[in-house]
Enzyme design. Structure first.
Site, PDB file in Angstrom:
ATOM      1  N   ASP A   6       0.801  -1.225  -0.036  1.00  0.00           N
ATOM      2  CA  ASP A   6      -0.087   0.012   0.043  1.00  0.00           C
ATOM      3  C   ASP A   6       0.898   1.229  -0.073  1.00  0.00           C
ATOM      4  O   ASP A   6       1.985   1.184   0.402  1.00  0.00           O
ATOM      5  CB  ASP A   6      -0.964   0.177   1.124  1.00  0.00           C
ATOM      6  CG  ASP A   6      -1.878   1.329   1.445  1.00  0.00           C
ATOM      7  OD1 ASP A   6      -2.453   1.650   0.013  1.00  0.00           O
ATOM      8  OD2 ASP A   6      -2.165   1.852   2.239  1.00  0.00           O
ATOM      9  N   SER A   7       0.321   2.311  -0.581  1.00  0.00           N
ATOM     10  CA  SER A   7       0.875   3.604  -0.259  1.00  0.00           C
ATOM     11  C   SER A   7       1.302   4.010   1.042  1.00  0.00           C
ATOM     12  O   SER A   7       2.213   4.561   1.265  1.00  0.00           O
ATOM     13  CB  SER A   7       0.196   4.742  -1.034  1.00  0.00           C
ATOM     14  OG  SER A   7      -1.008   4.838  -0.302  1.00  0.00           O
ATOM     15  N   TYR A  38      -0.872   8.484  -2.721  1.00  0.00           N
ATOM     16  CA  TYR A  38      -0.609   8.187  -4.063  1.00  0.00           C
ATOM     17  C   TYR A  38      -1.801   8.971  -4.891  1.00  0.00           C
ATOM     18  O   TYR A  38      -1.804   9.212  -5.964  1.00  0.00           O
ATOM     19  CB  TYR A  38      -0.571   6.942  -4.411  1.00  0.00           C
ATOM     20  CG  TYR A  38       0.737   6.209  -4.506  1.00  0.00           C
ATOM     21  CD1 TYR A  38       1.889   6.677  -3.588  1.00  0.00           C
ATOM     22  CD2 TYR A  38       0.952   4.719  -4.876  1.00  0.00           C
ATOM     23  CE1 TYR A  38       2.976   5.859  -3.441  1.00  0.00           C
ATOM     24  CE2 TYR A  38       2.020   4.247  -4.779  1.00  0.00           C
ATOM     25  CZ  TYR A  38       3.163   4.681  -3.932  1.00  0.00           C
ATOM     26  OH  TYR A  38       4.178   4.072  -3.727  1.00  0.00           O
ATOM     27  N   GLY A  39      -3.060   9.228  -4.047  1.00  0.00           N
ATOM     28  CA  GLY A  39      -4.374   9.369  -4.768  1.00  0.00           C
ATOM     29  C   GLY A  39      -4.251  10.603  -5.689  1.00  0.00           C
ATOM     30  O   GLY A  39      -4.953  10.720  -6.677  1.00  0.00           O
ATOM     31  N   CYS A  69      -3.735  -1.379  -2.110  1.00  0.00           N
ATOM     32  CA  CYS A  69      -4.045   0.179  -2.519  1.00  0.00           C
ATOM     33  C   CYS A  69      -4.942   0.382  -3.802  1.00  0.00           C
ATOM     34  O   CYS A  69      -4.549  -0.271  -4.843  1.00  0.00           O
ATOM     35  CB  CYS A  69      -2.576   0.933  -2.939  1.00  0.00           C
ATOM     36  SG  CYS A  69      -2.637   2.773  -3.230  1.00  0.00           S
ATOM     37  N   ASN A  70      -5.830   0.754  -3.706  1.00  0.00           N
ATOM     38  CA  ASN A  70      -6.818   1.170  -4.883  1.00  0.00           C
ATOM     39  C   ASN A  70      -6.223   1.879  -6.078  1.00  0.00           C
ATOM     40  O   ASN A  70      -6.470   1.679  -6.994  1.00  0.00           O
ATOM     41  CB  ASN A  70      -8.198   1.865  -4.512  1.00  0.00           C
ATOM     42  CG  ASN A  70      -9.068   0.708  -4.016  1.00  0.00           C
ATOM     43  OD1 ASN A  70     -10.117   0.178  -4.311  1.00  0.00           O
ATOM     44  ND2 ASN A  70      -8.875   0.622  -2.283  1.00  0.00           N
ATOM     45  N   THR A  71      -5.366   2.808  -5.483  1.00  0.00           N
ATOM     46  CA  THR A  71      -4.943   3.850  -6.291  1.00  0.00           C
ATOM     47  C   THR A  71      -3.749   2.936  -7.451  1.00  0.00           C
ATOM     48  O   THR A  71      -3.749   3.091  -8.749  1.00  0.00           O
ATOM     49  CB  THR A  71      -4.152   5.174  -5.885  1.00  0.00           C
ATOM     50  OG1 THR A  71      -5.397   5.642  -4.951  1.00  0.00           O
ATOM     51  CG2 THR A  71      -3.479   6.010  -6.760  1.00  0.00           C
ATOM     52  N   CYS A 202     -11.084   2.793  -1.314  1.00  0.00           N
ATOM     53  CA  CYS A 202      -9.659   3.390  -0.849  1.00  0.00           C
ATOM     54  C   CYS A 202      -9.670   2.649   0.614  1.00  0.00           C
ATOM     55  O   CYS A 202     -10.309   2.476   1.455  1.00  0.00           O
ATOM     56  CB  CYS A 202     -10.034   4.882  -0.765  1.00  0.00           C
ATOM     57  SG  CYS A 202      -8.741   5.743   0.186  1.00  0.00           S
ATOM     58  N   THR A 203      -8.413   2.534   0.782  1.00  0.00           N
ATOM     59  CA  THR A 203      -7.960   1.768   2.033  1.00  0.00           C
ATOM     60  C   THR A 203      -8.209   2.650   3.299  1.00  0.00           C
ATOM     61  O   THR A 203      -8.305   2.057   4.460  1.00  0.00           O
ATOM     62  CB  THR A 203      -6.304   1.808   2.068  1.00  0.00           C
ATOM     63  OG1 THR A 203      -5.612   2.905   1.833  1.00  0.00           O
ATOM     64  CG2 THR A 203      -5.879   0.470   1.076  1.00  0.00           C
ATOM     65  N   HIS A 204      -8.297   4.060   3.281  1.00  0.00           N
ATOM     66  CA  HIS A 204      -8.387   4.736   4.317  1.00  0.00           C
ATOM     67  C   HIS A 204     -10.226   4.671   4.878  1.00  0.00           C
ATOM     68  O   HIS A 204     -10.613   5.167   5.829  1.00  0.00           O
ATOM     69  CB  HIS A 204      -8.142   6.072   4.137  1.00  0.00           C
ATOM     70  CG  HIS A 204      -6.745   6.119   4.048  1.00  0.00           C
ATOM     71  ND1 HIS A 204      -5.683   5.408   3.305  1.00  0.00           N
ATOM     72  CD2 HIS A 204      -5.941   7.049   4.911  1.00  0.00           C
ATOM     73  CE1 HIS A 204      -4.398   5.784   3.672  1.00  0.00           C
ATOM     74  NE2 HIS A 204      -4.602   6.687   4.603  1.00  0.00           N
TER      75      HIS A 204
HETATM   76  N1  DGL Z   1      -3.990   3.673  -0.199  1.00  0.00           N
HETATM   77  C1  DGL Z   1      -4.642   4.725  -1.298  1.00  0.00           C
HETATM   78  C2  DGL Z   1      -5.847   3.963  -1.898  1.00  0.00           C
HETATM   79  O1  DGL Z   1      -6.434   3.030  -1.575  1.00  0.00           O
HETATM   80  C3  DGL Z   1      -5.121   5.832  -0.297  1.00  0.00           C
HETATM   81  C4  DGL Z   1      -3.916   6.784   0.315  1.00  0.00           C
HETATM   82  C5  DGL Z   1      -3.578   7.322  -1.007  1.00  0.00           C
HETATM   83  O2  DGL Z   1      -3.786   8.255  -1.536  1.00  0.00           O
HETATM   84  O3  DGL Z   1      -2.063   6.961  -1.128  1.00  0.00           O
HETATM   85  O4  DGL Z   1      -6.326   4.535  -2.922  1.00  0.00           O
END
Ligand code: DGL
Length: 297
Positions: A6-7, A38-39, A69-71, A202-204
């Site tokens: 993940d980021s 990363y978003g 990480c989704n991004t 998104c992970t958050h």
């Molecule tokens: N981990 C990123 C996601 O799931 C969210 C945090 C980021 O923007 O890096 O998209």
């Protein structure tokens, strides 16, 4: 080991679901905290950073890497799967969170394989929604995947650029947080038609669940991405016994971050619900800003 990337620390929401569903395996979690978030980064930069992370996890001995990480999944997975794996690591696998999430959004039961351009036993119509970072939504990855096997389901995609900073700042509830959540959720609230399911892409975002549940009408199902990714990974392993056989089962967990390990451990423990020890690692000197900006990474 199963590599989980993940980021930052948010991917621990996915890792903790993997640990619940598949506890026997060895895991190596890598957070690129020094270059997160990363978003809002460009596709090119997310591609480059994600590839570096995957190469690092391969070098540590992970035959399988999950992009939590989704991004990264939305921006980089296709390139890695189609360009890099066949040429350089034909025996390794990299999986993302988009495809399993889309299957769940479409109501496709676990254990069913959706074949592109064939009608899958999914919902044939209706409205669903995905919430994600700017990069995830701009990539249209969720739309592209959904159209492959459920083209008549309508998808609302909503970028929520302020939600990751809110979570990073620990602002998980309160009137200010609720204001920004409501603002991004407007297209899903009356007078707009209510989607049947909403994916927190998104992970958050799972950390904002109590407020989201308060705002969204109760008939809307909110999908927990960690749990569904874990279920579908377990199913993938059953269907790929040759890959599964390459994974070791010692129950070890290793945590690495590209930034301060103590900070990561402090934030991570809350998400994981268990104490953790993190190590600092270095992926590269690139910080993602043009060299002409004179930035020191
Ligand atoms: N981990 C990123 C996601 O799931 C969210 C945090 C980021 O923007 O890096 O998209």
């Amino acid at each position: 080991m199963i590599g989980v990337f993940d980021s930052g620390f948010g991917g621990l929401t996915v890792l903790s679901a993997l640990l619940r569903a598949l506890p026997d395996y060895d895991y190596l979690y890598l957070a690129d905290s020094a270059r997160a978030p990363y978003g809002a980064r460009s596709a090119e930069v997310v591609n480059e950073f994600t590839l570096e992370a995957v190469e690092w996890l391969f070098a540590q001995g992970c035959p399988l890497v999950v992009l939590a990480c989704n991004t990264a999944s939305a921006r980089a997975l296709r390139n890695i799967q189609q360009l890099h794996l066949p040429n350089r690591w034909p025996d390794r696998r990299v999986l993302g969170v988009v495809r399993p999430s889309v299957e769940a959004l479409a109501g496709l039961p676990v254990g069913t394989v959706a074949i592109p351009d064939k009608t899958a036993p999914a919902d044939t119509e209706g409205l669903v929604a995905v919430l994600g970072t700017e990069a995830t939504i701009a990539s249209d990855s969720y739309g592209i995947e959904l159209r492959k096997f459920a083209p008549r389901i309508r998808l609302v995609q909503q970028a929520c650029p302020l939600w990751v900073p809110l979570v990073e700042a620990g602002e998980l509830d309160g009137p200010g947080t609720e204001y920004f959540l409501r603002k991004a959720l407007e297209p899903l609230l009356p007078p707009h038609p209510a989607p049947r399911r909403v994916l927190l892409g998104c992970t958050h975002y799972p950390l904002l669940l109590p407020v989201l549940r308060r705002i969204l009408p109760s008939e809307i199902e909110i999908l927990d991405q960690g749990a569904l990714v874990a279920d579908r990974l377990a199913d993938w392993m059953r269907r790929h016994p040759d890959q599964e056989a390459r994974l070791t089962r010692g129950g070890t967990r290793r945590f690495c971050t590209t930034d301060d390990p103590e900070w990561f451990a402090m934030r991570g423990e809350k998400l994981l619900g268990a104490p953790l020890l993190a190590e600092q690692v270095r992926l590269s000197d690139r910080c993602g800003k043009p060299a002409s900006a004179g930035t020191v990474c």
